[in-house]
Write a protein that holds these residues in place. Sequence first.
Motif, mmCIF file in Angstrom:
data_model
loop_
_atom_site.group_PDB
_atom_site.id
_atom_site.type_symbol
_atom_site.label_atom_id
_atom_site.label_comp_id
_atom_site.label_asym_id
_atom_site.label_seq_id
_atom_site.Cartn_x
_atom_site.Cartn_y
_atom_site.Cartn_z
ATOM 1 N N LYS A 39 -88.130 30.665 -6.454
ATOM 2 C CA LYS A 39 -89.103 30.947 -7.507
ATOM 3 C C LYS A 39 -88.721 30.304 -8.833
ATOM 4 N N ASP A 40 -87.775 29.381 -8.813
ATOM 5 C CA ASP A 40 -87.316 28.722 -10.026
ATOM 6 C C ASP A 40 -88.328 27.646 -10.421
ATOM 7 N N VAL A 41 -89.329 28.060 -11.183
ATOM 8 C CA VAL A 41 -90.431 27.169 -11.538
ATOM 9 C C VAL A 41 -89.939 25.952 -12.314
ATOM 10 N N SER A 54 -98.089 26.183 -8.201
ATOM 11 C CA SER A 54 -98.400 27.181 -7.183
ATOM 12 C C SER A 54 -97.407 28.340 -7.235
ATOM 13 N N ILE A 55 -96.134 28.027 -7.400
ATOM 14 C CA ILE A 55 -95.107 29.072 -7.492
ATOM 15 C C ILE A 55 -95.371 29.964 -8.696
ATOM 16 N N ASP A 79 -96.586 35.465 -10.700
ATOM 17 C CA ASP A 79 -97.183 36.347 -11.707
ATOM 18 C C ASP A 79 -98.444 36.957 -11.094
ATOM 19 N N LYS A 80 -98.400 38.239 -10.792
ATOM 20 C CA LYS A 80 -99.490 38.878 -10.062
ATOM 21 C C LYS A 80 -100.791 38.933 -10.865
ATOM 22 N N ASN A 92 -97.809 35.018 -1.419
ATOM 23 C CA ASN A 92 -96.385 34.740 -1.623
ATOM 24 C C ASN A 92 -96.105 33.269 -1.376
ATOM 25 N N ALA A 93 -95.630 32.573 -2.412
ATOM 26 C CA ALA A 93 -95.358 31.139 -2.298
ATOM 27 C C ALA A 93 -93.972 30.860 -1.731
#
Length: 226
Positions: free
Chosen positions: A18-20, A39-40, A45-46, A213-214
């Motif tokens: 999840k490290d954008v 996309s991540i 972020d919901k 979930n990416a």
Amino acid sequence: TNAEKFPPDADFCLFLDKDVRLAYQLEKAGIPVYNSARSIALCDDKALTAEALADSGLRTPITLAAPKTYVNIGYCNFEFLDRAEKMLSYPMIIKHRCGSFGAQVFLAQSREEAEKILNGCGGNEVILQQFIAESCGRDLRINVVGGEVHGVMLRYNDHDFRSNITNGGQMQRYMPEKSYLEAAIAAAEAVKADFAGVDVMFGKDGPVICEVNASPHFKSTYQATG
């Protein structure tokens, strides 16, 4: 790859994190990243996920973003709950905008419980969501890869409103109606995910997309489906 060289000598990057910022840096270096940094960010972020799904016309729980606050301040008042109660009623889902494994998801049965939960969230940004009673304790994890479904499992928990396996939920192979598969594919497309674990709830009138979930964990799906 050469650990001393950046950008690394690679044809592409399969990004299971999840490290954008790291994903973005790899993209800037000219390396195709799956899933993309955007996309991540949308999936992690919901609130952004809910907006992207709603903009695509997909059925999701009614979602409100709570006002922004900070750890050293918290919520000075709960006037925003007045509007939330009118739109969502109780029970009401409260969840951190960024969280995993269902650990930051709560069910408020009353105003008192909602305020207590929000006080416990500190400065974490949260969303308030409609509770889909028909899907209490059960949902589908539908894995989408390249616009196709590759594996579906039913997750269920008789002792918790959350179905997450990490919270004691159980799993089994399951094949839903076609509308659920189509909704999952559309949800992955809405956030431009090359692969995704889409959580789909059983709504009164058909599929309701909970989350996308990416960077999905697929061990449990593999165990359930082979």
